[in-house]
Design a protein around this motif. Sequence first.
Motif, PDB file in Angstrom:
ATOM      1  N   MET A  30       0.817  -1.213   0.000  1.00  0.00           N
ATOM      2  CA  MET A  30       0.000   0.000   0.000  1.00  0.00           C
ATOM      3  C   MET A  30       0.850   1.262   0.000  1.00  0.00           C
ATOM      4  O   MET A  30       0.388   2.342  -0.376  1.00  0.00           O
ATOM      5  N   VAL A  31       2.115   1.124   0.412  1.00  0.00           N
ATOM      6  CA  VAL A  31       3.050   2.256   0.365  1.00  0.00           C
ATOM      7  C   VAL A  31       3.181   2.815  -1.046  1.00  0.00           C
ATOM      8  O   VAL A  31       3.448   4.012  -1.221  1.00  0.00           O
ATOM      9  N   PHE A  32       2.936   1.999  -2.051  1.00  0.00           N
ATOM     10  CA  PHE A  32       3.087   2.435  -3.436  1.00  0.00           C
ATOM     11  C   PHE A  32       1.790   3.103  -3.903  1.00  0.00           C
ATOM     12  O   PHE A  32       1.042   2.585  -4.734  1.00  0.00           O
ATOM     13  N   SER A  33       1.541   4.280  -3.336  1.00  0.00           N
ATOM     14  CA  SER A  33       0.272   4.982  -3.521  1.00  0.00           C
ATOM     15  C   SER A  33       0.020   5.404  -4.962  1.00  0.00           C
ATOM     16  O   SER A  33      -1.130   5.620  -5.357  1.00  0.00           O
ATOM     17  N   ALA A  34       1.068   5.549  -5.764  1.00  0.00           N
ATOM     18  CA  ALA A  34       0.890   5.964  -7.158  1.00  0.00           C
ATOM     19  C   ALA A  34      -0.006   5.007  -7.931  1.00  0.00           C
ATOM     20  O   ALA A  34      -0.619   5.394  -8.928  1.00  0.00           O
ATOM     21  N   ASN A  35      -0.096   3.776  -7.473  1.00  0.00           N
ATOM     22  CA  ASN A  35      -0.853   2.757  -8.199  1.00  0.00           C
ATOM     23  C   ASN A  35      -2.356   2.792  -7.938  1.00  0.00           C
ATOM     24  O   ASN A  35      -3.094   1.977  -8.493  1.00  0.00           O
ATOM     25  N   SER A  36      -2.818   3.711  -7.084  1.00  0.00           N
ATOM     26  CA  SER A  36      -4.176   3.608  -6.555  1.00  0.00           C
ATOM     27  C   SER A  36      -5.168   4.630  -7.077  1.00  0.00           C
ATOM     28  O   SER A  36      -6.357   4.514  -6.791  1.00  0.00           O
ATOM     29  N   ALA A  37      -4.741   5.619  -7.840  1.00  0.00           N
ATOM     30  CA  ALA A  37      -5.684   6.575  -8.449  1.00  0.00           C
ATOM     31  C   ALA A  37      -4.934   7.488  -9.404  1.00  0.00           C
ATOM     32  O   ALA A  37      -3.729   7.687  -9.279  1.00  0.00           O
ATOM     33  N   THR A  38      -5.687   8.061 -10.336  1.00  0.00           N
ATOM     34  CA  THR A  38      -5.190   9.111 -11.226  1.00  0.00           C
ATOM     35  C   THR A  38      -6.130  10.299 -11.068  1.00  0.00           C
ATOM     36  O   THR A  38      -7.347  10.142 -11.209  1.00  0.00           O
ATOM     37  N   VAL A  39      -5.578  11.465 -10.753  1.00  0.00           N
ATOM     38  CA  VAL A  39      -6.395  12.648 -10.468  1.00  0.00           C
ATOM     39  C   VAL A  39      -5.962  13.787 -11.383  1.00  0.00           C
ATOM     40  O   VAL A  39      -4.801  14.213 -11.344  1.00  0.00           O
ATOM     41  N   ILE A  40      -6.887  14.274 -12.196  1.00  0.00           N
ATOM     42  CA  ILE A  40      -6.619  15.392 -13.108  1.00  0.00           C
ATOM     43  C   ILE A  40      -7.807  16.344 -13.062  1.00  0.00           C
ATOM     44  O   ILE A  40      -8.951  15.922 -13.262  1.00  0.00           O
ATOM     45  N   PRO A  84      10.905   6.395  -5.769  1.00  0.00           N
ATOM     46  CA  PRO A  84      10.226   7.624  -5.342  1.00  0.00           C
ATOM     47  C   PRO A  84       8.832   7.803  -5.942  1.00  0.00           C
ATOM     48  O   PRO A  84       7.867   8.101  -5.227  1.00  0.00           O
ATOM     49  N   LYS A  85       8.697   7.620  -7.250  1.00  0.00           N
ATOM     50  CA  LYS A  85       7.393   7.832  -7.874  1.00  0.00           C
ATOM     51  C   LYS A  85       6.369   6.802  -7.412  1.00  0.00           C
ATOM     52  O   LYS A  85       5.196   7.141  -7.184  1.00  0.00           O
ATOM     53  N   CYS A  86       6.767   5.558  -7.273  1.00  0.00           N
ATOM     54  CA  CYS A  86       5.819   4.532  -6.815  1.00  0.00           C
ATOM     55  C   CYS A  86       5.186   4.915  -5.481  1.00  0.00           C
ATOM     56  O   CYS A  86       4.026   4.599  -5.223  1.00  0.00           O
ATOM     57  N   CYS A  87       5.957   5.615  -4.644  1.00  0.00           N
ATOM     58  CA  CYS A  87       5.485   6.015  -3.319  1.00  0.00           C
ATOM     59  C   CYS A  87       4.710   7.327  -3.343  1.00  0.00           C
ATOM     60  O   CYS A  87       4.307   7.806  -2.267  1.00  0.00           O
ATOM     61  N   THR A  88       4.492   7.889  -4.532  1.00  0.00           N
ATOM     62  CA  THR A  88       3.995   9.250  -4.620  1.00  0.00           C
ATOM     63  C   THR A  88       2.885   9.376  -5.654  1.00  0.00           C
ATOM     64  O   THR A  88       3.145   9.320  -6.856  1.00  0.00           O
ATOM     65  N   MET A  89       1.653   9.538  -5.205  1.00  0.00           N
ATOM     66  CA  MET A  89       0.555   9.873  -6.111  1.00  0.00           C
ATOM     67  C   MET A  89       0.471  11.398  -6.194  1.00  0.00           C
ATOM     68  O   MET A  89       0.431  12.074  -5.165  1.00  0.00           O
ATOM     69  N   GLU A  90       0.439  11.932  -7.389  1.00  0.00           N
ATOM     70  CA  GLU A  90       0.260  13.389  -7.531  1.00  0.00           C
ATOM     71  C   GLU A  90      -1.193  13.708  -7.810  1.00  0.00           C
ATOM     72  O   GLU A  90      -1.813  13.119  -8.702  1.00  0.00           O
ATOM     73  N   ILE A  91      -1.735  14.640  -7.026  1.00  0.00           N
ATOM     74  CA  ILE A  91      -3.100  15.097  -7.224  1.00  0.00           C
ATOM     75  C   ILE A  91      -3.035  16.348  -8.107  1.00  0.00           C
ATOM     76  O   ILE A  91      -2.663  17.421  -7.645  1.00  0.00           O
ATOM     77  N   ALA A 104      -3.381   2.855 -12.355  1.00  0.00           N
ATOM     78  CA  ALA A 104      -3.296   4.286 -12.071  1.00  0.00           C
ATOM     79  C   ALA A 104      -1.971   4.891 -12.513  1.00  0.00           C
ATOM     80  O   ALA A 104      -1.498   4.619 -13.617  1.00  0.00           O
ATOM     81  N   GLU A 105      -1.369   5.725 -11.663  1.00  0.00           N
ATOM     82  CA  GLU A 105      -0.152   6.425 -12.068  1.00  0.00           C
ATOM     83  C   GLU A 105       1.033   5.486 -12.235  1.00  0.00           C
ATOM     84  O   GLU A 105       2.082   5.917 -12.720  1.00  0.00           O
ATOM     85  N   GLY A 106       0.871   4.239 -11.862  1.00  0.00           N
ATOM     86  CA  GLY A 106       1.883   3.274 -12.239  1.00  0.00           C
ATOM     87  C   GLY A 106       2.012   3.200 -13.747  1.00  0.00           C
ATOM     88  O   GLY A 106       3.118   3.058 -14.286  1.00  0.00           O
TER      89      GLY A 106
END
Length: 289
Positions: free
Chosen positions: A86-96, A280-287, A138-140
Amino acid sequence: MSVPSALTAGLWARDESSPRTPTRRHYLMCPPEYFTVEYSINPWMDPDTPVDTDLAMAQWRSLKAAYERLGHTVEVVEPQPGLPDMVFSANSATVIDGRVLGARFRAAERAAEAEHFRRWFSARGYRELIMPSRINEAEGDFAWTGELLLAGSGFRTDPEAHAEAQEALGVPVISLQLTDPRYYHLDTALFVLETGPQPQIAYYPQAFSAGSLKVLERLFPGAVLGSAADAECLGLNGVSDGRHVVLPLEATDLAGQLEKRGYEPVLLDVSELRKSGGGPKCCTMEIHT
């Protein structure tokens, strides 16, 4: 899928003499409180290799602190027992533009993560929130340039999810095919350095099919090209605010290229998190709002 008129008029070629300007970003992260490697769903993961959860937490805190020092907003999702990735938050949503497209994981071990992130967005008033019907990590596999959504497939996200993303998010999508199982998500082989009308990216050419490579060369003729050494330390799993570029400590070749172009690399140790195939990116979802 539609493409902005800027692409038909010429190609995006950034003026390298102009200054690098950072922009404040909004990130969503999840601490690796329950991080471990209990299963293998990519070539990086070896359940027989010992994992130091305390070290992973320390590396994650350093990453979060780096973002905050650079002036970015970081929000945190509560980790859940039994969900070590779950630490890899980038995989869980895409927000634009305030629209949220959730995730649908290919591996059963990660499936429950999607609902926790959906609840987080729902509780914070995001009303345009869609959960996908196709496999979509997602952002993955999605990278927003400010003009286009670059979309990967080949190992995780279904190609059909690209059209679903275009409909849900209302942005043009460019499909790219990944061919090397070590680079199983787009964000392990490509990241956006600058967003906007003249976006800039970095990528590892050998991770893509011949046709996809031609597309990238056509769209981004001035892109930064990562070496095999960069890719092998997940150096292309970087995070940029347009000036500062957060990279794994070992990505020295890529850091040198970026410095020559006026970027400021921020090198961090993410070696423990890399045991699960993340950086770094895997751990980071950008809103993107």
